[in-house]
Design a protein around this motif. Structure first.
Motif, short mmCIF file in Angstrom:
data_model
loop_
_atom_site.label_atom_id
_atom_site.label_comp_id
_atom_site.label_asym_id
_atom_site.label_seq_id
_atom_site.Cartn_x
_atom_site.Cartn_y
_atom_site.Cartn_z
N HIS A 32 0.42 -1.86 -3.35
CA HIS A 32 0.22 -3.15 -2.68
C HIS A 32 -1.15 -3.13 -2.00
CE1 HIS A 32 4.54 -2.90 -3.15
NE2 HIS A 32 4.61 -4.21 -2.97
N LEU A 34 -3.37 -3.56 0.97
CA LEU A 34 -3.03 -3.44 2.39
C LEU A 34 -4.20 -3.80 3.31
CD1 LEU A 34 -1.22 0.05 2.65
CD2 LEU A 34 -0.22 -2.20 2.18
N SER A 142 -2.37 7.65 -0.37
CA SER A 142 -3.06 6.52 0.28
C SER A 142 -3.42 6.80 1.74
CB SER A 142 -2.19 5.28 0.22
OG SER A 142 -1.82 5.01 -1.10
N ARG A 158 -5.60 0.43 -1.12
CA ARG A 158 -4.27 1.05 -0.94
C ARG A 158 -4.08 1.50 0.50
NH1 ARG A 158 -3.63 6.12 -3.35
NH2 ARG A 158 -5.82 6.29 -3.90
O1 C5P Z 1 -0.23 6.71 -2.10
P1 C5P Z 1 1.10 7.30 -1.87
O2 C5P Z 1 1.50 8.27 -2.95
O3 C5P Z 1 1.27 7.90 -0.52
O4 C5P Z 1 2.13 6.11 -1.94
C1 C5P Z 1 3.52 6.33 -2.02
C2 C5P Z 1 4.19 5.09 -2.55
O5 C5P Z 1 4.13 4.04 -1.58
C3 C5P Z 1 3.58 4.50 -3.80
O6 C5P Z 1 4.10 5.10 -4.96
C4 C5P Z 1 4.01 3.03 -3.71
O7 C5P Z 1 5.36 2.88 -4.10
C5 C5P Z 1 3.96 2.78 -2.21
N1 C5P Z 1 2.66 2.20 -1.78
C6 C5P Z 1 2.39 0.88 -2.11
N2 C5P Z 1 1.20 0.34 -1.72
C7 C5P Z 1 0.29 1.05 -1.03
C8 C5P Z 1 0.57 2.39 -0.67
C9 C5P Z 1 1.77 2.95 -1.07
O8 C5P Z 1 3.19 0.19 -2.75
N3 C5P Z 1 -0.85 0.49 -0.66
#
Ligand code: C5P
Length: 309
Positions: A32, A34, A142, A158
């Protein structure tokens, strides 16, 4: 002769709370878009790395039992990533002392990954540039770039594209740690489901919140805290509503779910108020345990020993 026990490198990495977490639409890559204002908090993990015959991970402290000690752990992936870059074996023993709740929405796993990057850069004398560390951090997750940087920052994309935010004064927090965790992907998925069903309100831009941070006034900041993931976390763990109510009833200025939860973070007027709120909340039976913390604090950094403050 003294035995040659290799000298460890110890790195401390902070937890985080999102003061503002605006979640945009789901992108094609599954993430998503952010807008996140992060603050690094004094609740921390310490990572110790030392040379060894092979890569190993041990975890002590807060909910250590549920943390994987193999390639699923981000510290393992961080070690393999840096070893590949350095053209060497990732032969290090990594010990994680956890203070940050596991799967708690406070970036505990990201803190450990950031700490491992800093620790191995030091242990292997790689002399990496800041930009290289940032790039490795973003590949790992992220929130990892923010765990490296610390302080107060705004993240876009992200959440990994960071700019520092001017923040005056120290803010005082009480953290209510829940029984059990929430998986971040589950919480984002629940938000998508809620948005498909209806139209939960979305946060606006964080301009006023950034102003309150620059002024350094917790009373001004409190009503501006916001988290678009909160309805999703509450939908998955409805008991958090009681926790949030109990925190404000105990005298906190405001309470929010931290990131994807289930930790609830309560902003307090000052350090004394935080101690009073934590005592009352601990007695209210609405969470597993309570911690006080302050922020902002620095990102992942080498320390001399774990008794350092
Ligand atoms: O980046 P990270 O591996 O920490 O993110 C974990 C999960 O959180 C991603 O697989 C996704 O499902 C969700 N996420 C998201 N949008 C973001 C960050 C994380 O949907 N900006």
């Amino acid at each position: 002769m003294l035995s040659a026990v290799p000298r460890p490198v110890i790195v401390r990495a902070p937890s985080k709370v999102n003061l503002h977490l605006g979640v945009g639409d789901l992108r094609e890559d599954g993430y998503h878009e952010l807008t996140s204002v992060f603050q690094a908090l004094s609740l921390h993990d310490d990572i110790e790395v030392r040379d060894a015959d092979e890569l190993s991970v041990v975890v002590q402290g807060e909910s250590a039992r549920v943390v994987p000690t193999d390639h699923r752990n981000l510290v393992w992936q961080a070690a393999e990533l840096l070893a590949e870059r350095a053209g060497r074996d990732p032969a290090v023993a990594i010990a994680i002392a956890k203070g940050i709740p596991v799967a708690g929405g406070m970036a505990g796993g990201s803190a450990d990954a950031a700490a491992t990057l800093v620790a191995l850069d030091e242990l292997w004398e790689l002399g990496l540039e800041r930009a290289d560390l940032d790039e490795y951090a973003a590949r790992l997750g992220s929130d990892v770039p923010f765990s490296l940087r610390g302080g107060t920052a705004i993240g876009t994309g992200r959440g990994e594209k960071l700019l520092p935010v001017l923040s005056r004064n120290t803010f005082h927090w009480v953290l209510a740690l829940a029984k059990g965790g929430l998986r971040t992907p589950d919480v984002f998925r629940e938000l998508d489901r809620l948005r498909a069903e209806g139209d939960p309100p979305r946060l606006g831009d964080p301009d006023e919140l950034m102003h309150a941070l620059a002024v350094g006034d917790p009373h001004q900041l409190a009503p501006l805290l916001g988290n678009d993931l909160q309805p999703a976390a509450l939908s998955l763990k409805p008991e958090l509503r009681r926790t949030l109510r109990a925190g404000t009833a105990a005298g906190a200025l405001a309470g929010i779910v931290s990131g994807s939860g289930p930790t609830c973070a309560f902003l307090c007027a000052d350090a004394d108020a935080a101690v009073a709120v934590s005592a009352e909340l601990a007695g209210a039976g609405v969470c597993r345990t309570v911690r006080t913390a302050h922020g902002p604090v620095p990102g992942a950094r080498v320390i001399d020993d774990k008794t350092e403050h």
